[in-house]
Design a protein around this motif. Structure first.
Motif, PDB file in Angstrom:
ATOM      1  N   LEU A   4       0.828  -1.208   0.000  1.00 46.54           N
ATOM      2  CA  LEU A   4       0.000   0.000   0.000  1.00 46.54           C
ATOM      3  C   LEU A   4       0.863   1.259   0.000  1.00 46.54           C
ATOM      4  CD1 LEU A   4      -2.827  -0.999   2.494  1.00 46.54           C
ATOM      5  CD2 LEU A   4      -2.966  -0.821   0.010  1.00 46.54           C
ATOM      6  N   LEU A   5       1.951   1.216   0.728  1.00 46.58           N
ATOM      7  CA  LEU A   5       2.872   2.347   0.749  1.00 46.58           C
ATOM      8  C   LEU A   5       3.499   2.555  -0.631  1.00 46.58           C
ATOM      9  CD1 LEU A   5       4.194   4.516   2.508  1.00 46.58           C
ATOM     10  CD2 LEU A   5       5.983   2.871   3.030  1.00 46.58           C
ATOM     11  N   ASN A   6       3.852   1.469  -1.307  1.00 47.01           N
ATOM     12  CA  ASN A   6       4.407   1.567  -2.661  1.00 47.01           C
ATOM     13  C   ASN A   6       3.398   2.161  -3.639  1.00 47.01           C
ATOM     14  OD1 ASN A   6       6.923   0.593  -2.019  1.00 47.01           O
ATOM     15  ND2 ASN A   6       6.401  -1.522  -2.495  1.00 47.01           N
ATOM     16  N   ILE A   7       2.127   1.807  -3.491  1.00 50.29           N
ATOM     17  CA  ILE A   7       1.090   2.367  -4.354  1.00 50.29           C
ATOM     18  C   ILE A   7       0.957   3.870  -4.106  1.00 50.29           C
ATOM     19  CG2 ILE A   7      -1.411   2.408  -4.800  1.00 50.29           C
ATOM     20  CD1 ILE A   7      -1.402  -0.605  -4.401  1.00 50.29           C
ATOM     21  N   CYS A   8       1.002   4.272  -2.842  1.00 50.44           N
ATOM     22  CA  CYS A   8       0.904   5.704  -2.516  1.00 50.44           C
ATOM     23  C   CYS A   8       2.113   6.475  -3.044  1.00 50.44           C
ATOM     24  CB  CYS A   8       0.761   5.895  -1.010  1.00 50.44           C
ATOM     25  SG  CYS A   8      -0.821   5.335  -0.371  1.00 50.44           S
ATOM     26  N   LEU A  44      -1.941   1.580  -9.009  1.00 53.19           N
ATOM     27  CA  LEU A  44      -2.193   0.147  -8.864  1.00 53.19           C
ATOM     28  C   LEU A  44      -1.963  -0.583 -10.185  1.00 53.19           C
ATOM     29  CD1 LEU A  44      -3.238  -2.165  -7.041  1.00 53.19           C
ATOM     30  CD2 LEU A  44      -5.522  -1.607  -7.878  1.00 53.19           C
ATOM     31  N   ILE A  45      -2.499  -0.037 -11.258  1.00 56.97           N
ATOM     32  CA  ILE A  45      -2.285  -0.625 -12.586  1.00 56.97           C
ATOM     33  C   ILE A  45      -0.796  -0.629 -12.924  1.00 56.97           C
ATOM     34  CG2 ILE A  45      -2.705  -0.328 -15.070  1.00 56.97           C
ATOM     35  CD1 ILE A  45      -5.436   0.891 -14.279  1.00 56.97           C
ATOM     36  N   ILE A 112      12.465   8.585 -11.095  1.00 56.31           N
ATOM     37  CA  ILE A 112      13.280   9.457 -10.248  1.00 56.31           C
ATOM     38  C   ILE A 112      12.535   9.854  -8.978  1.00 56.31           C
ATOM     39  CG2 ILE A 112      14.343  11.746 -10.114  1.00 56.31           C
ATOM     40  CD1 ILE A 112      15.087  11.390 -13.090  1.00 56.31           C
ATOM     41  N   VAL A 113      11.268  10.254  -9.113  1.00 51.77           N
ATOM     42  CA  VAL A 113      10.493  10.672  -7.943  1.00 51.77           C
ATOM     43  C   VAL A 113      10.261   9.488  -7.010  1.00 51.77           C
ATOM     44  CG1 VAL A 113       8.260  11.589  -7.174  1.00 51.77           C
ATOM     45  CG2 VAL A 113       9.435  12.615  -9.125  1.00 51.77           C
ATOM     46  N   THR A 114       9.971   8.324  -7.554  1.00 46.04           N
ATOM     47  CA  THR A 114       9.797   7.131  -6.730  1.00 46.04           C
ATOM     48  C   THR A 114      11.078   6.806  -5.972  1.00 46.04           C
ATOM     49  OG1 THR A 114       8.162   6.273  -8.284  1.00 46.04           O
ATOM     50  CG2 THR A 114       9.145   4.695  -6.772  1.00 46.04           C
ATOM     51  N   TRP A 115      12.209   6.900  -6.640  1.00 43.77           N
ATOM     52  CA  TRP A 115      13.498   6.651  -6.001  1.00 43.77           C
ATOM     53  C   TRP A 115      13.745   7.640  -4.863  1.00 43.77           C
ATOM     54  CZ3 TRP A 115      18.069   9.742  -6.485  1.00 43.77           C
ATOM     55  CH2 TRP A 115      19.192   9.176  -5.894  1.00 43.77           C
ATOM     56  N   ILE A 121      11.326   7.839   2.748  1.00 39.58           N
ATOM     57  CA  ILE A 121      10.452   6.993   3.566  1.00 39.58           C
ATOM     58  C   ILE A 121      11.241   5.765   4.001  1.00 39.58           C
ATOM     59  CG2 ILE A 121       8.353   5.606   3.555  1.00 39.58           C
ATOM     60  CD1 ILE A 121       7.293   7.552   1.421  1.00 39.58           C
ATOM     61  N   PRO A 122      11.296   5.502   5.313  1.00 36.71           N
ATOM     62  CA  PRO A 122      12.059   4.345   5.790  1.00 36.71           C
ATOM     63  C   PRO A 122      11.427   3.026   5.372  1.00 36.71           C
ATOM     64  CG  PRO A 122      10.864   5.362   7.594  1.00 36.71           C
ATOM     65  CD  PRO A 122      10.671   6.242   6.401  1.00 36.71           C
TER      66      PRO A 122
END
Length: 125
Positions: A4-8, A44-45, A112-115, A121-122
């Protein structure tokens, strides 16, 4: 919980991408709740496509990855991002990308933003 954190995180990365490339990568929801829901559904997709197809493509395209020193990954990411657009359209989700070049730029920005967000985020593990 980690999923869920990865989706957010991906949804936030998609939001930043739409801010940078509006109107070429855009969400056309009518309310704030609809916009947030759209970003979460597209994330999610995006996660399902990357989780299922990307490993298969990496195995099958291993030679191209090696031959291009990994630059082929940019093309794969752009095509997967376009696939997210097609699937979102099939489900009636108001998410749109204006072509390959914007998909390429959008995939780079999302990565880049995800990285960066994953650095902040820990990790729960």
């Amino acid at each position: 919980m980690s999923y869920l954190l990865n989706i957010c995180v991906t949804a936030v990365a998609l939001w930043v991408t739409t801010l940078l490339f509006d109107p070429h990568i855009a969400v056309h929801a009518e309310s704030t709740f609809g916009t947030v829901g759209t970003f979460l559904l597209v994330a999610l997709i995006f996660g399902v496509i990357n989780g299922v197809l990307k490993p298969i493509i990496k195995v099958l395209g291993c030679a191209l990855y090696a031959l291009t020193l990994g630059l082929f990954a940019l093309v794969v990411n752009a095509l997967l991002f376009l696939l997210v657009d097609v699937i979102a359209e099939q489900f009636g989700i108001p998410f749109h990308i204006d072509g390959f070049w914007y998909a390429l730029l959008g995939a780079v920005v999302v990565a880049i933003v995800t990285w960066l967000l994953n650095l902040i985020i820990p990790d729960q593990d």
